[in-house]
Design a protein around this motif. Structure first.
Motif, PDB file in Angstrom:
ATOM      1  N   ARG A 150       0.824  -1.205   0.000  1.00 29.62           N
ATOM      2  CA  ARG A 150       0.000   0.000   0.000  1.00 29.62           C
ATOM      3  C   ARG A 150       0.859   1.255   0.000  1.00 29.62           C
ATOM      4  O   ARG A 150       0.505   2.266  -0.589  1.00 29.62           O
ATOM      5  CB  ARG A 150      -0.928   0.002   1.210  1.00 29.62           C
ATOM      6  N   GLY A 151       1.971   1.262   0.675  1.00 27.39           N
ATOM      7  CA  GLY A 151       2.827   2.439   0.752  1.00 27.39           C
ATOM      8  C   GLY A 151       2.132   3.551   1.509  1.00 27.39           C
ATOM      9  O   GLY A 151       1.485   3.322   2.532  1.00 27.39           O
ATOM     10  N   LYS A 152       2.221   4.764   1.007  1.00 23.70           N
ATOM     11  CA  LYS A 152       1.618   5.937   1.662  1.00 23.70           C
ATOM     12  C   LYS A 152       0.112   6.026   1.438  1.00 23.70           C
ATOM     13  O   LYS A 152      -0.578   6.771   2.120  1.00 23.70           O
ATOM     14  CB  LYS A 152       2.252   7.218   1.124  1.00 23.70           C
ATOM     15  N   ALA A 153      -0.389   5.314   0.452  1.00 19.66           N
ATOM     16  CA  ALA A 153      -1.791   5.468   0.058  1.00 19.66           C
ATOM     17  C   ALA A 153      -2.740   5.000   1.151  1.00 19.66           C
ATOM     18  O   ALA A 153      -2.584   3.933   1.721  1.00 19.66           O
ATOM     19  CB  ALA A 153      -2.074   4.695  -1.216  1.00 19.66           C
ATOM     20  N   VAL A 154      -3.713   5.854   1.420  1.00 16.03           N
ATOM     21  CA  VAL A 154      -4.780   5.510   2.351  1.00 16.03           C
ATOM     22  C   VAL A 154      -5.988   6.381   2.009  1.00 16.03           C
ATOM     23  O   VAL A 154      -5.844   7.533   1.614  1.00 16.03           O
ATOM     24  CB  VAL A 154      -4.356   5.717   3.831  1.00 16.03           C
ATOM     25  N   SER A 155      -7.161   5.794   2.102  1.00 18.85           N
ATOM     26  CA  SER A 155      -8.391   6.559   1.890  1.00 18.85           C
ATOM     27  C   SER A 155      -9.378   6.200   2.982  1.00 18.85           C
ATOM     28  O   SER A 155      -9.508   5.031   3.353  1.00 18.85           O
ATOM     29  CB  SER A 155      -9.020   6.246   0.532  1.00 18.85           C
ATOM     30  N   MET A 156     -10.064   7.208   3.486  1.00 17.90           N
ATOM     31  CA  MET A 156     -11.085   7.007   4.505  1.00 17.90           C
ATOM     32  C   MET A 156     -12.438   7.320   3.868  1.00 17.90           C
ATOM     33  O   MET A 156     -12.614   8.387   3.281  1.00 17.90           O
ATOM     34  CB  MET A 156     -10.847   7.920   5.698  1.00 17.90           C
ATOM     35  N   VAL A 157     -13.344   6.384   3.963  1.00 16.43           N
ATOM     36  CA  VAL A 157     -14.691   6.540   3.422  1.00 16.43           C
ATOM     37  C   VAL A 157     -15.645   6.684   4.591  1.00 16.43           C
ATOM     38  O   VAL A 157     -15.726   5.797   5.442  1.00 16.43           O
ATOM     39  CB  VAL A 157     -15.090   5.328   2.558  1.00 16.43           C
ATOM     40  N   THR A 158     -16.334   7.807   4.659  1.00 17.15           N
ATOM     41  CA  THR A 158     -17.296   8.069   5.726  1.00 17.15           C
ATOM     42  C   THR A 158     -18.683   8.168   5.103  1.00 17.15           C
ATOM     43  O   THR A 158     -18.885   8.923   4.144  1.00 17.15           O
ATOM     44  CB  THR A 158     -16.955   9.387   6.459  1.00 17.15           C
ATOM     45  N   VAL A 159     -19.610   7.431   5.667  1.00 11.69           N
ATOM     46  CA  VAL A 159     -20.956   7.342   5.099  1.00 11.69           C
ATOM     47  C   VAL A 159     -21.964   7.817   6.128  1.00 11.69           C
ATOM     48  O   VAL A 159     -21.913   7.428   7.299  1.00 11.69           O
ATOM     49  CB  VAL A 159     -21.278   5.881   4.716  1.00 11.69           C
ATOM     50  N   ASP A 160     -22.875   8.678   5.705  1.00 12.26           N
ATOM     51  CA  ASP A 160     -24.045   8.989   6.532  1.00 12.26           C
ATOM     52  C   ASP A 160     -25.271   8.980   5.631  1.00 12.26           C
ATOM     53  O   ASP A 160     -25.190   8.636   4.452  1.00 12.26           O
ATOM     54  CB  ASP A 160     -23.873  10.285   7.335  1.00 12.26           C
ATOM     55  N   LYS A 161     -26.392   9.348   6.181  1.00 13.20           N
ATOM     56  CA  LYS A 161     -27.660   9.234   5.458  1.00 13.20           C
ATOM     57  C   LYS A 161     -27.693  10.064   4.174  1.00 13.20           C
ATOM     58  O   LYS A 161     -28.283   9.651   3.183  1.00 13.20           O
ATOM     59  CB  LYS A 161     -28.801   9.662   6.381  1.00 13.20           C
ATOM     60  N   GLU A 162     -27.054  11.224   4.171  1.00 14.85           N
ATOM     61  CA  GLU A 162     -27.148  12.156   3.045  1.00 14.85           C
ATOM     62  C   GLU A 162     -25.947  12.172   2.113  1.00 14.85           C
ATOM     63  O   GLU A 162     -26.048  12.670   1.005  1.00 14.85           O
ATOM     64  CB  GLU A 162     -27.370  13.574   3.578  1.00 14.85           C
ATOM     65  N   LYS A 163     -24.799  11.642   2.561  1.00 13.34           N
ATOM     66  CA  LYS A 163     -23.592  11.789   1.732  1.00 13.34           C
ATOM     67  C   LYS A 163     -22.558  10.722   2.045  1.00 13.34           C
ATOM     68  O   LYS A 163     -22.606  10.052   3.075  1.00 13.34           O
ATOM     69  CB  LYS A 163     -22.993  13.168   1.911  1.00 13.34           C
ATOM     70  N   THR A 164     -21.606  10.615   1.108  1.00  7.62           N
ATOM     71  CA  THR A 164     -20.418   9.785   1.276  1.00  7.62           C
ATOM     72  C   THR A 164     -19.221  10.707   1.107  1.00  7.62           C
ATOM     73  O   THR A 164     -19.129  11.428   0.110  1.00  7.62           O
ATOM     74  CB  THR A 164     -20.360   8.677   0.208  1.00  7.62           C
ATOM     75  N   VAL A 165     -18.318  10.694   2.071  1.00  6.61           N
ATOM     76  CA  VAL A 165     -17.127  11.543   2.017  1.00  6.61           C
ATOM     77  C   VAL A 165     -15.907  10.638   1.906  1.00  6.61           C
ATOM     78  O   VAL A 165     -15.765   9.693   2.684  1.00  6.61           O
ATOM     79  CB  VAL A 165     -17.016  12.439   3.273  1.00  6.61           C
ATOM     80  N   VAL A 166     -15.052  10.927   0.928  1.00  3.92           N
ATOM     81  CA  VAL A 166     -13.801  10.202   0.757  1.00  3.92           C
ATOM     82  C   VAL A 166     -12.664  11.204   0.879  1.00  3.92           C
ATOM     83  O   VAL A 166     -12.655  12.225   0.195  1.00  3.92           O
ATOM     84  CB  VAL A 166     -13.742   9.506  -0.620  1.00  3.92           C
ATOM     85  N   VAL A 167     -11.723  10.930   1.774  1.00  4.57           N
ATOM     86  CA  VAL A 167     -10.520  11.755   1.925  1.00  4.57           C
ATOM     87  C   VAL A 167      -9.346  10.804   2.067  1.00  4.57           C
ATOM     88  O   VAL A 167      -9.478   9.711   2.611  1.00  4.57           O
ATOM     89  CB  VAL A 167     -10.578  12.729   3.121  1.00  4.57           C
ATOM     90  N   GLY A 168      -8.200  11.250   1.568  1.00  2.00           N
ATOM     91  CA  GLY A 168      -7.044  10.383   1.704  1.00  2.00           C
ATOM     92  C   GLY A 168      -5.794  10.946   1.092  1.00  2.00           C
ATOM     93  O   GLY A 168      -5.710  12.127   0.722  1.00  2.00           O
ATOM     94  N   VAL A 169      -4.823  10.056   0.961  1.00  2.00           N
ATOM     95  CA  VAL A 169      -3.515  10.382   0.409  1.00  2.00           C
ATOM     96  C   VAL A 169      -3.201   9.339  -0.665  1.00  2.00           C
ATOM     97  O   VAL A 169      -3.347   8.133  -0.421  1.00  2.00           O
ATOM     98  CB  VAL A 169      -2.431  10.349   1.515  1.00  2.00           C
ATOM     99  N   LEU A 170      -2.775   9.809  -1.835  1.00  2.09           N
ATOM    100  CA  LEU A 170      -2.403   8.917  -2.924  1.00  2.09           C
ATOM    101  C   LEU A 170      -1.002   8.351  -2.673  1.00  2.09           C
ATOM    102  O   LEU A 170      -0.283   8.813  -1.781  1.00  2.09           O
ATOM    103  CB  LEU A 170      -2.449   9.671  -4.254  1.00  2.09           C
ATOM    104  N   ALA A 171      -0.600   7.388  -3.458  1.00  2.00           N
ATOM    105  CA  ALA A 171       0.695   6.723  -3.264  1.00  2.00           C
ATOM    106  C   ALA A 171       1.870   7.691  -3.316  1.00  2.00           C
ATOM    107  O   ALA A 171       2.878   7.478  -2.642  1.00  2.00           O
ATOM    108  CB  ALA A 171       0.877   5.625  -4.310  1.00  2.00           C
ATOM    109  N   ASP A 172       1.728   8.787  -4.070  1.00  7.72           N
ATOM    110  CA  ASP A 172       2.821   9.769  -4.164  1.00  7.72           C
ATOM    111  C   ASP A 172       2.775  10.816  -3.062  1.00  7.72           C
ATOM    112  O   ASP A 172       3.580  11.750  -3.046  1.00  7.72           O
ATOM    113  CB  ASP A 172       2.833  10.442  -5.534  1.00  7.72           C
ATOM    114  N   GLY A 173       1.838  10.687  -2.116  1.00 13.76           N
ATOM    115  CA  GLY A 173       1.725  11.623  -1.001  1.00 13.76           C
ATOM    116  C   GLY A 173       0.746  12.760  -1.231  1.00 13.76           C
ATOM    117  O   GLY A 173       0.500  13.562  -0.336  1.00 13.76           O
TER     118      GLY A 173
END
Length: 174
Positions: A73-96
């Motif tokens: 995986r290296g540096k890459a990480v993504s957090m997926v947050t889900v609620d009733k009205e939306k989905t939020v994705v935030v993270g860092v790609l492999a290159d930072g």
């Protein structure tokens, strides 16, 4: 039976999209097949169903494995947050590089950048994530991925007709 072919997303089959929409399903979350350093999206325009595939386990095959021999995986990480009205994705790609977006259940509330995600472009690439003011698209060639950044307006102009932003909802969708 799979959402990836040759490293690219596959559209939902019409009967699957119809079944989901008819039963009030607007979002599907999956893993199972690694697809790079950010989650992939498939948005069924007519049925208004979003599929988010978040398996980034092989996002950086060159990652340092001195501490963890299974680190692909290296540096890459993504957090997926889900609620009733939306989905939020935030993270860092492999290159930072940081990436992220918000997808609303009501697609009309999405920003232009978010609204083009999960759609196939004229060259076969898929709009994948938002990086700053740009949209990242990705064209898979097996395990190799060709990534490009472009302004959301440019990406919107390159969406294949079947994935157009202004297609009406199917009569059966809720």
């Amino acid at each position: 039976d799979c959402y990836l072919e040759n490293g690219n997303c596959c559209p939902l089959e019409a009967d699957v999209a119809a079944f989901l929409a008819t039963n009030g399903v607007t979002r599907v979350f999956a893993g199972r097949a690694p697809q790079g350093d950010a989650p992939y999206l498939i948005r069924s325009t007519e049925a208004r169903v979003t599929v988010l595939c978040a398996d980034t386990s092989y996002s950086d095959p060159a990652a340092d494995r001195t501490v963890n021999p299974c680190n692909y995986r290296g540096k890459a990480v993504s957090m997926v947050t889900v609620d009733k009205e939306k989905t939020v994705v935030v993270g860092v790609l492999a290159d930072g590089t940081r990436h992220g977006y918000t997808l609303n259940v009501d697609w009309a509330q999405d920003t232009l950048g978010a609204s083009v995600l999960g759609r196939c472009l004229d060259n076969g690439a898929w709009a994948k994530t938002v990086v700053g003011e740009y949209v990242q698209s990705c064209l898979g060639r097996g395990v190799q991925q060709q990534v490009q950044l472009a302004a959301a307006e440019v990406v919107a102009s390159r969406i294949q007709q079947a994935w157009a932003l202004d297609r009406p909802k199917w009569p059966f969708s809720k």
